[in-house]
Design a protein around this motif. Structure first.
Motif, PDB file in Angstrom:
ATOM      1  N   LEU A 198       0.849  -1.188   0.000  1.00 55.22           N
ATOM      2  CA  LEU A 198       0.000   0.000   0.000  1.00 55.22           C
ATOM      3  C   LEU A 198       0.883   1.235   0.000  1.00 55.22           C
ATOM      4  O   LEU A 198       1.811   1.337   0.810  1.00 55.22           O
ATOM      5  N   THR A 199       0.609   2.138  -0.934  1.00 57.11           N
ATOM      6  CA  THR A 199       1.306   3.424  -0.990  1.00 57.11           C
ATOM      7  C   THR A 199       0.272   4.518  -1.232  1.00 57.11           C
ATOM      8  O   THR A 199      -0.915   4.232  -1.396  1.00 57.11           O
ATOM      9  N   GLY A 200       0.759   5.749  -1.318  1.00 56.42           N
ATOM     10  CA  GLY A 200      -0.104   6.865  -1.674  1.00 56.42           C
ATOM     11  C   GLY A 200      -0.402   6.921  -3.162  1.00 56.42           C
ATOM     12  O   GLY A 200      -1.131   7.787  -3.618  1.00 56.42           O
ATOM     13  N   GLY A 201       0.161   5.987  -3.932  1.00 57.88           N
ATOM     14  CA  GLY A 201      -0.191   5.827  -5.337  1.00 57.88           C
ATOM     15  C   GLY A 201       0.400   6.815  -6.317  1.00 57.88           C
ATOM     16  O   GLY A 201       0.060   6.790  -7.494  1.00 57.88           O
ATOM     17  N   GLY A 202       1.310   7.676  -5.867  1.00 60.05           N
ATOM     18  CA  GLY A 202       1.841   8.706  -6.749  1.00 60.05           C
ATOM     19  C   GLY A 202       3.244   8.454  -7.240  1.00 60.05           C
ATOM     20  O   GLY A 202       3.642   7.323  -7.522  1.00 60.05           O
ATOM     21  N   THR A 203       4.019   9.532  -7.312  1.00 61.48           N
ATOM     22  CA  THR A 203       5.365   9.506  -7.874  1.00 61.48           C
ATOM     23  C   THR A 203       6.414   9.314  -6.780  1.00 61.48           C
ATOM     24  O   THR A 203       6.088   9.106  -5.620  1.00 61.48           O
ATOM     25  N   GLY A 204       7.679   9.404  -7.143  1.00 59.19           N
ATOM     26  CA  GLY A 204       8.776   9.302  -6.185  1.00 59.19           C
ATOM     27  C   GLY A 204       8.899   7.900  -5.619  1.00 59.19           C
ATOM     28  O   GLY A 204       8.877   6.907  -6.356  1.00 59.19           O
ATOM     29  N   VAL A 205       9.025   7.810  -4.296  1.00 58.77           N
ATOM     30  CA  VAL A 205       9.133   6.507  -3.620  1.00 58.77           C
ATOM     31  C   VAL A 205       7.920   5.644  -3.935  1.00 58.77           C
ATOM     32  O   VAL A 205       8.040   4.442  -4.157  1.00 58.77           O
ATOM     33  N   MET A 206       6.737   6.261  -3.961  1.00 64.17           N
ATOM     34  CA  MET A 206       5.510   5.499  -4.208  1.00 64.17           C
ATOM     35  C   MET A 206       5.586   4.753  -5.534  1.00 64.17           C
ATOM     36  O   MET A 206       5.212   3.575  -5.626  1.00 64.17           O
ATOM     37  N   ALA A 207       6.056   5.414  -6.581  1.00 66.20           N
ATOM     38  CA  ALA A 207       6.167   4.782  -7.889  1.00 66.20           C
ATOM     39  C   ALA A 207       7.294   3.749  -7.908  1.00 66.20           C
ATOM     40  O   ALA A 207       7.118   2.642  -8.420  1.00 66.20           O
ATOM     41  N   ALA A 208       8.437   4.091  -7.341  1.00 71.17           N
ATOM     42  CA  ALA A 208       9.585   3.177  -7.382  1.00 71.17           C
ATOM     43  C   ALA A 208       9.304   1.877  -6.636  1.00 71.17           C
ATOM     44  O   ALA A 208       9.603   0.786  -7.128  1.00 71.17           O
ATOM     45  N   VAL A 209       8.721   1.978  -5.447  1.00 75.37           N
ATOM     46  CA  VAL A 209       8.440   0.768  -4.677  1.00 75.37           C
ATOM     47  C   VAL A 209       7.342  -0.055  -5.361  1.00 75.37           C
ATOM     48  O   VAL A 209       7.395  -1.292  -5.372  1.00 75.37           O
ATOM     49  N   SER A 210       6.363   0.619  -5.975  1.00 78.01           N
ATOM     50  CA  SER A 210       5.296  -0.094  -6.684  1.00 78.01           C
ATOM     51  C   SER A 210       5.823  -0.794  -7.929  1.00 78.01           C
ATOM     52  O   SER A 210       5.428  -1.923  -8.240  1.00 78.01           O
ATOM     53  N   GLU A 211       6.725  -0.130  -8.649  1.00 79.76           N
ATOM     54  CA  GLU A 211       7.324  -0.746  -9.836  1.00 79.76           C
ATOM     55  C   GLU A 211       8.121  -1.995  -9.443  1.00 79.76           C
ATOM     56  O   GLU A 211       8.024  -3.035 -10.094  1.00 79.76           O
ATOM     57  N   ALA A 212       8.907  -1.892  -8.393  1.00 83.19           N
ATOM     58  CA  ALA A 212       9.689  -3.046  -7.933  1.00 83.19           C
ATOM     59  C   ALA A 212       8.763  -4.179  -7.519  1.00 83.19           C
ATOM     60  O   ALA A 212       8.997  -5.346  -7.867  1.00 83.19           O
ATOM     61  N   PHE A 213       7.723  -3.863  -6.784  1.00 82.40           N
ATOM     62  CA  PHE A 213       6.738  -4.854  -6.344  1.00 82.40           C
ATOM     63  C   PHE A 213       6.110  -5.548  -7.553  1.00 82.40           C
ATOM     64  O   PHE A 213       6.043  -6.775  -7.621  1.00 82.40           O
ATOM     65  N   ALA A 214       5.663  -4.762  -8.531  1.00 79.39           N
ATOM     66  CA  ALA A 214       4.990  -5.304  -9.708  1.00 79.39           C
ATOM     67  C   ALA A 214       5.934  -6.122 -10.597  1.00 79.39           C
ATOM     68  O   ALA A 214       5.471  -6.970 -11.368  1.00 79.39           O
ATOM     69  N   SER A 215       7.241  -5.898 -10.478  1.00 82.23           N
ATOM     70  CA  SER A 215       8.204  -6.628 -11.313  1.00 82.23           C
ATOM     71  C   SER A 215       8.372  -8.084 -10.886  1.00 82.23           C
ATOM     72  O   SER A 215       8.934  -8.883 -11.632  1.00 82.23           O
ATOM     73  N   VAL A 216       7.877  -8.433  -9.710  1.00 79.50           N
ATOM     74  CA  VAL A 216       8.023  -9.802  -9.206  1.00 79.50           C
ATOM     75  C   VAL A 216       6.899 -10.666  -9.774  1.00 79.50           C
ATOM     76  O   VAL A 216       5.712 -10.423  -9.493  1.00 79.50           O
ATOM     77  N   GLU A 217       7.267 -11.647 -10.570  1.00 73.51           N
ATOM     78  CA  GLU A 217       6.271 -12.549 -11.165  1.00 73.51           C
ATOM     79  C   GLU A 217       5.752 -13.518 -10.112  1.00 73.51           C
ATOM     80  O   GLU A 217       6.442 -13.854  -9.161  1.00 73.51           O
ATOM     81  N   ASP A 218       4.536 -13.966 -10.304  1.00 72.57           N
ATOM     82  CA  ASP A 218       3.899 -14.967  -9.446  1.00 72.57           C
ATOM     83  C   ASP A 218       3.786 -14.532  -7.989  1.00 72.57           C
ATOM     84  O   ASP A 218       3.787 -15.363  -7.089  1.00 72.57           O
ATOM     85  N   ARG A 219       3.688 -13.242  -7.758  1.00 77.82           N
ATOM     86  CA  ARG A 219       3.489 -12.774  -6.387  1.00 77.82           C
ATOM     87  C   ARG A 219       2.033 -12.958  -6.003  1.00 77.82           C
ATOM     88  O   ARG A 219       1.156 -13.005  -6.855  1.00 77.82           O
ATOM     89  N   LEU A 220       1.771 -13.050  -4.716  1.00 79.62           N
ATOM     90  CA  LEU A 220       0.407 -13.188  -4.222  1.00 79.62           C
ATOM     91  C   LEU A 220      -0.258 -11.845  -3.989  1.00 79.62           C
ATOM     92  O   LEU A 220      -1.470 -11.711  -4.129  1.00 79.62           O
ATOM     93  N   GLY A 221       0.518 -10.858  -3.590  1.00 78.83           N
ATOM     94  CA  GLY A 221      -0.035  -9.563  -3.198  1.00 78.83           C
ATOM     95  C   GLY A 221      -0.393  -8.659  -4.362  1.00 78.83           C
ATOM     96  O   GLY A 221      -0.041  -8.900  -5.512  1.00 78.83           O
ATOM     97  N   ILE A 222      -1.093  -7.589  -4.000  1.00 80.87           N
ATOM     98  CA  ILE A 222      -1.562  -6.594  -4.954  1.00 80.87           C
ATOM     99  C   ILE A 222      -0.996  -5.230  -4.557  1.00 80.87           C
ATOM    100  O   ILE A 222      -0.870  -4.925  -3.375  1.00 80.87           O
ATOM    101  N   ALA A 223      -0.712  -4.394  -5.548  1.00 76.10           N
ATOM    102  CA  ALA A 223      -0.250  -3.024  -5.313  1.00 76.10           C
ATOM    103  C   ALA A 223      -1.473  -2.106  -5.203  1.00 76.10           C
ATOM    104  O   ALA A 223      -2.230  -1.945  -6.160  1.00 76.10           O
ATOM    105  N   ILE A 224      -1.645  -1.509  -4.027  1.00 76.36           N
ATOM    106  CA  ILE A 224      -2.792  -0.652  -3.730  1.00 76.36           C
ATOM    107  C   ILE A 224      -2.300   0.788  -3.605  1.00 76.36           C
ATOM    108  O   ILE A 224      -1.277   1.043  -2.978  1.00 76.36           O
ATOM    109  N   GLY A 225      -3.038   1.723  -4.166  1.00 78.36           N
ATOM    110  CA  GLY A 225      -2.709   3.141  -4.056  1.00 78.36           C
ATOM    111  C   GLY A 225      -3.891   3.926  -3.530  1.00 78.36           C
ATOM    112  O   GLY A 225      -5.000   3.799  -4.050  1.00 78.36           O
TER     113      GLY A 225
END
Length: 178
Positions: free
Chosen positions: A39-66
């Motif tokens: 869960l992030t604030g869904g915007g730019t900066g750290v929020m985008a970088a951490v979400s991009e890294a999270f989404a890059s992991v294949e076969d993950r169970l979790g979801i990126a929420i903003g």
């Protein structure tokens, strides 16, 4: 279809301007591999970088929420520029417009960020990040800061524990989510 069973939600808070890519990527990839939602604030900066890294992991169970801020003056049906970032999978649009120095006001989405997280990891940031850290104390949400030192978040409350090594951050999050 993702397995939406009850996974813990790890909130990651940090700068809306600077991505602090090394720390953000380390945290985002680990959160995904550990089997948590992000869960992030869904915007730019750290929020985008951490979400991009999270989404890059294949076969993950979790979801990126903003959690997305909104201004009544916008009225256009579109969120502010940069929201949500391209890696947010569930964008929760709010009527809450306050950010930054006003991050603790009743009109700030920061309350939702903190209350919706089982644990919060603070990365380098400014006033908005410090306000989220203060809210973790108010609401009793477990929080750890992954920083070189306290000056990485000016105004960070002294009660927020700062860890310099990622292994200690992992231990903290796993302990709080078990």
């Amino acid at each position: 279809m993702k397995n939406l069973t009850r996974l813990s939600v790890v909130g990651v808070m940090g700068s809306s301007h600077e991505p602090h890519r090394d720390r953000s990527w380390r945290v985002g990839e680990w959160v995904a591999r550990a089997g948590y939602h992000l869960l992030t604030g869904g915007g730019t900066g750290v929020m985008a970088a951490v979400s991009e890294a999270f989404a890059s992991v294949e076969d993950r169970l979790g979801i990126a929420i903003g959690i997305i801020p909104w201004s009544p003056e916008q009225g256009s049906g579109h969120p502010p520029r940069g929201y949500p970032n391209p890696w947010v999978e569930i964008a929760i649009k709010t009527h809450l417009e306050q950010v930054g120095v006003d991050g603790e006001s009743a009109l700030s989405r920061n309350h939702l960020n903190v209350l919706s997280s089982d644990v919060v990891v603070v990365l380098p940031g400014a006033e908005g990040t410090a306000s989220e850290a203060r809210l973790t104390l108010r609401y009793g949400t477990p929080c750890v800061a992954y920083l070189n030192d306290r000056t990485d978040v000016p105004g960070l409350p002294s009660a927020i524990h700062v860890e310099r090594t990622f292994e200690r951050v992992e231990e903290f999050v796993n302990d709080m989510c078990s």
